[in-house]
Design an enzyme around this catalytic site. Structure first.
Site, PDB file in Angstrom:
ATOM      1  N   LYS A  40       0.644  -1.153  -0.060  1.00  0.00           N
ATOM      2  CA  LYS A  40       0.022  -0.017   0.020  1.00  0.00           C
ATOM      3  C   LYS A  40       0.833   1.430  -0.107  1.00  0.00           C
ATOM      4  O   LYS A  40       2.103   1.239   0.386  1.00  0.00           O
ATOM      5  CB  LYS A  40      -0.829  -0.007   1.142  1.00  0.00           C
ATOM      6  CG  LYS A  40      -0.306   0.116   2.712  1.00  0.00           C
ATOM      7  CD  LYS A  40      -1.360   0.043   3.655  1.00  0.00           C
ATOM      8  CE  LYS A  40      -0.532  -0.062   4.982  1.00  0.00           C
ATOM      9  NZ  LYS A  40      -1.224   0.966   5.810  1.00  0.00           N
ATOM     10  N   TYR A 264      20.745  28.031   7.301  1.00  0.00           N
ATOM     11  CA  TYR A 264      19.779  29.069   8.033  1.00  0.00           C
ATOM     12  C   TYR A 264      20.151  28.925   9.477  1.00  0.00           C
ATOM     13  O   TYR A 264      20.224  27.782  10.088  1.00  0.00           O
ATOM     14  CB  TYR A 264      18.505  28.498   7.664  1.00  0.00           C
ATOM     15  CG  TYR A 264      18.011  28.690   6.343  1.00  0.00           C
ATOM     16  CD1 TYR A 264      17.913  29.888   5.649  1.00  0.00           C
ATOM     17  CD2 TYR A 264      17.757  27.348   5.502  1.00  0.00           C
ATOM     18  CE1 TYR A 264      17.400  30.039   4.338  1.00  0.00           C
ATOM     19  CE2 TYR A 264      17.101  27.452   4.008  1.00  0.00           C
ATOM     20  CZ  TYR A 264      17.147  28.999   3.538  1.00  0.00           C
ATOM     21  OH  TYR A 264      16.869  29.154   2.155  1.00  0.00           O
TER      22      TYR A 264
HETATM   23  C1  LIG Z   1      -4.248  -3.894   7.728  1.00  0.00           C
HETATM   24  C2  LIG Z   1      -2.438  -3.831   7.598  1.00  0.00           C
HETATM   25  N1  LIG Z   1      -1.976  -5.025   7.522  1.00  0.00           N
HETATM   26  C3  LIG Z   1      -0.671  -5.160   7.817  1.00  0.00           C
HETATM   27  C4  LIG Z   1       0.107  -4.001   7.354  1.00  0.00           C
HETATM   28  C5  LIG Z   1       1.869  -4.485   7.625  1.00  0.00           C
HETATM   29  O1  LIG Z   1       2.307  -3.914   8.895  1.00  0.00           O
HETATM   30  P1  LIG Z   1       3.918  -3.795   8.900  1.00  0.00           P
HETATM   31  O2  LIG Z   1       4.364  -3.020   7.659  1.00  0.00           O
HETATM   32  O3  LIG Z   1       4.048  -3.275  10.271  1.00  0.00           O
HETATM   33  O4  LIG Z   1       4.273  -5.212   8.492  1.00  0.00           O
HETATM   34  C6  LIG Z   1      -0.461  -2.510   7.652  1.00  0.00           C
HETATM   35  C7  LIG Z   1       0.403  -1.627   7.788  1.00  0.00           C
HETATM   36  O5  LIG Z   1       0.376  -0.394   8.050  1.00  0.00           O
HETATM   37  C8  LIG Z   1      -1.714  -2.770   7.590  1.00  0.00           C
HETATM   38  O6  LIG Z   1      -2.185  -1.294   7.954  1.00  0.00           O
END
Ligand SMILES: Cc1ncc(COP(=O)(O)O)c(C=O)c1O
Length: 385
Positions: A40, A264
Site C-alpha cells: 500500500k 539557515y
Molecule cells: C491492515 C494492515 N496489515 C498489515 C500491515 C503491514 O504492517 P507492517 O508494515 O508493520 O508489516 C499494515 C501496515 O500498516 C496494515 O495497515
C-alpha cells in the site's frame, strides 16, 4: 548506469526486497503461510509497481494488499495477476468494477454488507474483525448479525477473515494474545454458522517475527519487505537489508575561516579553518529536516555529520582541512557505501519516528532507479516490467 549529473536520486534494490522476502519465508510455514505482501501507499514510498512485479515474478508471491481501490487497479494494469485485497472502504462503483479485475474487498462495516446485498453485487471480500486496533472492521459484537445477514445470499463471496495487531512491536506484549483470542472466538462462531472462509491472516511484520502464526493461512508483512524493523529502536530476529538508498553528489567544496556560520539560523559554526562541502540533497528529496546537525552522510566510505540546518535542496558537511573530497563525489545519505550503511531505521531513531515514515517521505519527484542483479530494470519513467 544512468548519469544523474549533480542531482539527487533514489535507488531501490529489488535484490534486497527478494532477500527480505526469503527471510520472512524462513519464519513462515511453507505449507500454510503464504505471503500477502503489503504494498500500500506505493509500497511505503518505495514503488509498488516494480516491487509487486518483482515479488510476483521472482519471489512467487501470490497475494497483495493495498489501502485503496485505485492502487489495486494500478497494480492490475501493470501486469500483476494475483488477487489484490483492498483494505480500505470502497464505493459501490469500485466494487462493481473490481469483480472482473479479481480485486478482493474488505468488509469494515455492516452497513456496507447491506448495501452490497441490496444492490445484488458480486463481490469477493475478507472480513476485518476489530480485535483491538480501534480503526476499521466489525466489532466482535457485530459478528452474529454479520453471519445472519450473509446466510442464504449468493453472489457475495466470503473468502477471508483478518485482524490487525495494534501492539505487536512491543516486547512481551499480552495484547497480541488478547487480540488473537478475540479473533479465535469470532472464527469459531463464524464456522459454527456453517461459513468457512478460506483465508485467515493477522501477521504484520512484528507479529510474524515474534509470535506464533500457525493459525493463519497468510502472513501480511509490509515493513520487513522494505528492510526496516517495526520499531527501529528494538532488535528483531531477522537479517533484513534496507532496500532504499538516497544519493547525491558534492556540488561545491570551499575553505572557510574559523567562526563561519553554516546554513539557515547559523547554528553550526566552524571551530577552525576547514572545508565545507555542499551536497545537492535536502528535505524536498526526502532527507528529514530533523537530521540538521545530527544526521550523517557517507562520502568515500567515511561518515560526516551534517553541519547546520537541512535546507530544501542542499545540506553542508564539515569535511576538515584536507578532505580529499571534490565536486562530483558520490554522497549517500541513506543506504550502503562500501561496508557502511545508513539505514532508514538509523535515521528514524534520530527523529524519534519510525522507518515507515522515513520511507514514505522519499521524494516522489526525483530520479529513481530499480536494480535487480546489478541491472536497472525499471526507472521512474515507467520503463521495464
Ligand atoms: C491492515 C494492515 N496489515 C498489515 C500491515 C503491514 O504492517 P507492517 O508494515 O508493520 O508489516 C499494515 C501496515 O500498516 C496494515 O495497515
Amino acid at each position: 548506469m544512468i548519469n544523474f549529473g549533480f542531482s539527487p536520486h533514489i535507488e531501490i534494490s529489488l535484490d534486497n526486497v527478494l532477500h527480505n522476502l526469503k527471510q520472512i519465508q524462513s519464519l513462515a510455514n511453507p505449507h500454510r503461510n503464504d505471503i500477502m505482501a503489503v504494498v500500500k501507499d506505493d509500497a511505503y514510498g518505495c514503488g509498488a509497481v516494480p516491487i509487486a512485479n518483482t515479488l510476483e515474478k521472482h519471489g512467487g508471491v501470490r497475494f497483495f494488499t493495498v489501502a485503496r481501490f485505485q492502487e489495486a487497479c494500478t497494480l492490475r494494469n501493470s501486469g500483476i495477476t494475483s488477487p489484490i485485497l483492498v483494505l480500505g472502504k470502497s464505493t459501490l462503483e469500485q466494487i462493481k468494477e473490481g469483480w472482473n479485475k479479481r480485486i478482493v474487498f474488505t468488509l469494515n462495516d455492516l452497513s456496507d454488507l447491506k448495501e452490497w446485498i441490496s444492490n445484488q453485487l458480486e463481490v469477493r471480500f475478507h472480513l476485518n474483525v476489530d480485535t483491538g486496533m480501534g480503526r476499521l472492521g466489525l466489532l466482535p459484537s457485530e459478528i452474529a448479525t454479520f453471519c445472519e445477514q450473509l446466510k442464504f445470499i449468493s453472489g457475495i463471496h466470503f473468502e477471508g477473515v483478518f485482524t490487525h495487531m495494534a501492539r505487536a512491536d512491543e516486547p512481551n506484549t499480552q495484547s497480541v494474545d488478547r487480540q488473537l483470542s478475540i479473533l479465535r472466538q469470532a472464527l469459531a462462531y463464524i464456522r459454527s454458522q456453517g461459513l468457512s472462509p478460506q483465508h485467515i491472516h493477522f501477521g504484520n511484520s512484528a507479529t510474524l517475527m515474534r509470535f506464533d502464526i500457525k493459525e493463519s493461512t497468510l502472513v501480511r508483512p509490509g515493513i520487513a519487505l522494505y528492510g526496516c524493523n517495526p520499531d527501529p529502536a528494538q532488535k528483531f530476529p531477522l537479517n533484513l537489508r534496507p532496500i532504499a538508498s538516497l544519493k547525491s553528489t558534492v556540488v561545491k567544496v570551499k575553505q572557510v575561516p574559523p567562526e563561519t556560520e553554516i546554513s539557515y539560523g547559523g547554528n553550526y559554526k566552524t571551530s577552525s579553518t576547514t572545508c565545507i562541502a555542499t551536497i545537492a540533497l535536502g528535505y524536498a528529496h526526502g532527507l528529514p529536516r530533523f537530521l540538521s546537525n545530527r544526521g550523517e552522510v557517507l562520502i568515500k566510505g567515511k561518515r560526516y555529520r551534517i553541519a547546520g540546518n537541512v535546507t530544501m535542496d542542499y545540506i553542508m558537511v564539515d569535511v576538515g582541512i584536507d578532505p580529499h573530497i571534490s565536486v562530483g563525489d558520490e554522497v549517500v545519505a541513506m543506504g550502503f557505501q562500501g561496508d557502511d550503511c545508513i539505514s532508514p531505521d538509523e535515521i528514524a531513531c534520530l527523529g524519534n519516528t519510525i522507518g515507515y515514515e522515513v520511507l514514505c517521505h522519499l521524494g516522489p519527484n526525483i530520479d529513481r532507479i530499480y536494480l535487480l542483479n546489478d541491472s536497472i530494470v525499471f526507472n521512474e519513467k515507467g520503463s521495464g516490467f
